[in-house]
Design a protein around this motif. Structure first.
Motif, mmCIF file in Angstrom:
data_model
loop_
_atom_site.group_PDB
_atom_site.id
_atom_site.type_symbol
_atom_site.label_atom_id
_atom_site.label_comp_id
_atom_site.label_asym_id
_atom_site.label_seq_id
_atom_site.Cartn_x
_atom_site.Cartn_y
_atom_site.Cartn_z
ATOM 1 N N UNK A 211 0.796 -1.229 0.000
ATOM 2 C CA UNK A 211 0.000 0.000 0.000
ATOM 3 C C UNK A 211 0.821 1.268 0.000
ATOM 4 N N UNK A 212 2.138 1.160 -0.005
ATOM 5 C CA UNK A 212 3.011 2.337 -0.036
ATOM 6 C C UNK A 212 3.070 2.877 -1.466
ATOM 7 N N UNK A 213 2.810 4.169 -1.679
ATOM 8 C CA UNK A 213 2.878 4.734 -3.029
ATOM 9 C C UNK A 213 4.276 4.589 -3.628
ATOM 10 N N UNK A 214 4.338 4.316 -4.924
ATOM 11 C CA UNK A 214 5.610 4.189 -5.631
ATOM 12 C C UNK A 214 6.019 5.577 -6.127
ATOM 13 N N UNK A 215 7.217 5.998 -5.744
ATOM 14 C CA UNK A 215 7.706 7.320 -6.152
ATOM 15 C C UNK A 215 7.691 7.435 -7.672
ATOM 16 N N UNK B 45 2.727 8.577 -7.905
ATOM 17 C CA UNK B 45 1.788 8.885 -6.834
ATOM 18 C C UNK B 45 0.582 9.661 -7.382
ATOM 19 N N UNK B 46 -0.416 9.779 -6.540
ATOM 20 C CA UNK B 46 -1.639 10.475 -6.927
ATOM 21 C C UNK B 46 -1.346 11.930 -7.278
ATOM 22 N N UNK B 47 -0.504 12.566 -6.478
ATOM 23 C CA UNK B 47 -0.191 13.978 -6.711
ATOM 24 C C UNK B 47 0.613 14.199 -7.984
ATOM 25 N N UNK B 48 1.271 13.133 -8.479
ATOM 26 C CA UNK B 48 2.062 13.242 -9.708
ATOM 27 C C UNK B 48 1.267 12.871 -10.953
ATOM 28 N N UNK C 274 -0.372 -2.530 -6.442
ATOM 29 C CA UNK C 274 -1.779 -2.164 -6.367
ATOM 30 C C UNK C 274 -1.989 -0.910 -7.218
ATOM 31 N N UNK C 275 -3.229 -0.677 -7.589
ATOM 32 C CA UNK C 275 -3.612 0.584 -8.210
ATOM 33 C C UNK C 275 -4.644 1.263 -7.327
ATOM 34 N N UNK C 276 -4.482 2.554 -7.174
ATOM 35 C CA UNK C 276 -5.441 3.368 -6.419
ATOM 36 C C UNK C 276 -6.053 4.390 -7.376
ATOM 37 N N UNK C 277 -7.362 4.383 -7.480
ATOM 38 C CA UNK C 277 -8.082 5.327 -8.332
ATOM 39 C C UNK C 277 -8.844 6.308 -7.462
ATOM 40 N N UNK C 278 -8.544 7.600 -7.612
ATOM 41 C CA UNK C 278 -9.312 8.661 -6.962
ATOM 42 C C UNK C 278 -10.228 9.251 -8.022
#
Length: 465
Positions: free
Chosen positions: A409-413, A416-419, A449-453
């Protein structure tokens, strides 16, 4: 988040959001069923050798030709022919004069078999299949009505019975008393059968599965289980099953059963008599609609994720009689962004016909977010490819951002969502990019994993390529 013990490898295959296979968490989002839209009449059953009980339709896309097979007649003692229609676009259909079967003293008709009402065809895509057997079909044996016999054809029009003996014997109650589906599965490397049976103690119509490596010798039929009951007994009668590989994701089998509600009426006797004055098969005594189930290659489990109607009956007394609204077998592409399915309408009525309905490509269901917004996080999985492609739709006010995470669950540099610049629009094939670009090849083969906002948006499918 805890590490999943078994991490699936989806490779570069397309995943549709018709079930929870990839989904770990829905937060402010949900799976949404989409409904096909009316697109006009495909064919009317208006020939002398057809009647208001025409039924059990199969539609195939065979290269540049769309082929349709259906029972033409069931009334009285006359022949019950299997009929054929074809189209260049899946929209406009013709009934060719084949001159193969004599009916009413003439061969100027579109019949391919004189008496075989449950004839179900598929194109055999198995490597090395003889040209004379490129098309295959099953039908209930006229001598042994509770067994299935096989047929082969070189052109899909002129058919030869494989042998006199059945290829699949009856072993279950009410076996084969419907349209029984066979196909060659590229994913499983075998022929697959989905057949009608009755769950004896519950008296509910259901589906069983068998496989074969040669189309002649089949495994024993295994009753399918259903996600909504956790058993081999479905929650409702499923009269047909119409299970077949989805053409853009052949490891996912789409099932569009006709769901029948016995002893449930929407019409008064007078209303029923208005549209079906002399019923042969139910009339207004029961009602039907179409539902969406899915199953995955190699399993004996149906996901009944959506209990709501996929194909509603609709406005008009004519839509609320027995055995109308049943989807035909086959979902085919009929435009750059459109696929079509076909639905039996006005069964047992003088106006009996087959409707065409449309969906966007991959558009059976989606992960949906309202205007308030939400997120979906996948389970860990592996992939192959260098780009992430999504089929999505947003409103003008909505959007989607995507984050790649480690399995923990750690974002991959870099991902990330902000990028991730906000994705706005409506596209079948959108490559997801981050500030550094869209190349994800360095992550291929490792669990992610993939996270979709999402906000006011739908996500229909994804794949890596």
């Amino acid at each position: 988040m805890p590490q999943t013990t078994e991490v699936p490898d989806i490779g570069s295959q397309r995943e549709l959001f018709v079930d929870h296979y990839l989904i770990d968490r829905l937060d402010g989002t949900s799976l949404k069923l989409h409904h096909p839209q009316p697109a006009g009449v495909a064919i009317r059953y208006n020939q002398p050798w057809e009647d208001r009980l025409a039924f059990y339709t199969t539609v195939l896309k065979d290269g540049d030709i769309y082929r349709m097979y259906y029972r033409g007649s069931l009334m009285g003692q006359r022949p019950h022919p299997t009929c054929y229609a074809e189209s260049g676009d899946g929209i406009h259909w013709t009934k060719p004069e084949l001159e193969l079967v004599e009916l009413n003293g003439s061969t100027k008709n579109n019949a391919i078999l004189r008496h075989n009402g449950q004839f179900c065809v598929f194109v055999d895509t198995r490597s090395g299949v003889p040209e004379a057997e490129r098309y295959k079909a099953n039908a209930r044996d006229q001598q042994q009505p509770s067994s299935l016999v096989g047929y082969t054809s070189a052109d899909g029009i002129r058919w030869t019975k494989l042998r006199d003996e059945p290829i699949v014997p009856m072993v279950l109650e009410n076996n084969f008393d419907s349209q029984n589906v066979m196909f060659w599965s590229e994913v499983e490397g075998c022929y697959v059968l989905y057949a009608r049976h009755m769950v004896s103690d519950a008296r509910v119509r259901s589906t069983a599965r068998a496989t074969s490596t040669d189309f002649v010798n089949w495994t024993e039929q295994t009753p399918m289980t259903f996600s909504d009951t956790g058993s081999t007994t479905p929650s409702q009668h499923l009269y047909t099953n119409q299970t077949h590989p989805y053409f853009r994701a052949p490891h996912i089998y789409i099932s569009l059963p006709g769901r029948i509600h016995f002893d449930r009426s929407a019409l008064t006797e007078a209303q029923s008599a208005e549209v079906c004055p002399d019923p042969v098969s139910g009339g207004g005594a029961d009602i039907s609609d179409g539902v969406l189930l899915t199953t995955r290659a190699g399993t004996t489990h149906y996901d009944f994720t959506f209990k709501e109607s996929f194909v509603r009956p609709g406005i008009g007394y004519n839509n609320w009689t027995s055995r109308t609204n049943y989807p035909a077998l086959g979902v085919v592409q009929t435009g750059a962004s459109e696929m079509s399915l076909y639905v039996q309408r006005d069964y047992d009525q003088q106006t009996a016909h087959l409707d065409r309905m449309t969906l966007r490509i991959d558009g059976f269901a989606s992960v949906n977010a309202s205007y308030a917004g939400g997120e979906m996080v996948t389970k860990p999985f592996r992939f192959s490819g260098k780009e992430l492609e999504i089929n999505y739709s947003t409103s003008a006010a909505g959007g989607i951002r995507v984050e790649v995470q480690e399995a923990s669950g750690v974002p991959v540099t870099g991902y990330t969502l902000n990028e991730c610049p906000e994705i706005i629009g409506d596209e079948l094939e959108r490559i997801v990019c981050w500030e550094s670009g869209g190349d994800v090849n360095r992550l291929a083969g490792i669990p992610i994993r993939l996270r979709f906002a999402m906000k006011d948006a739908d996500l229909f499918s994804l794949r890596f390529r």
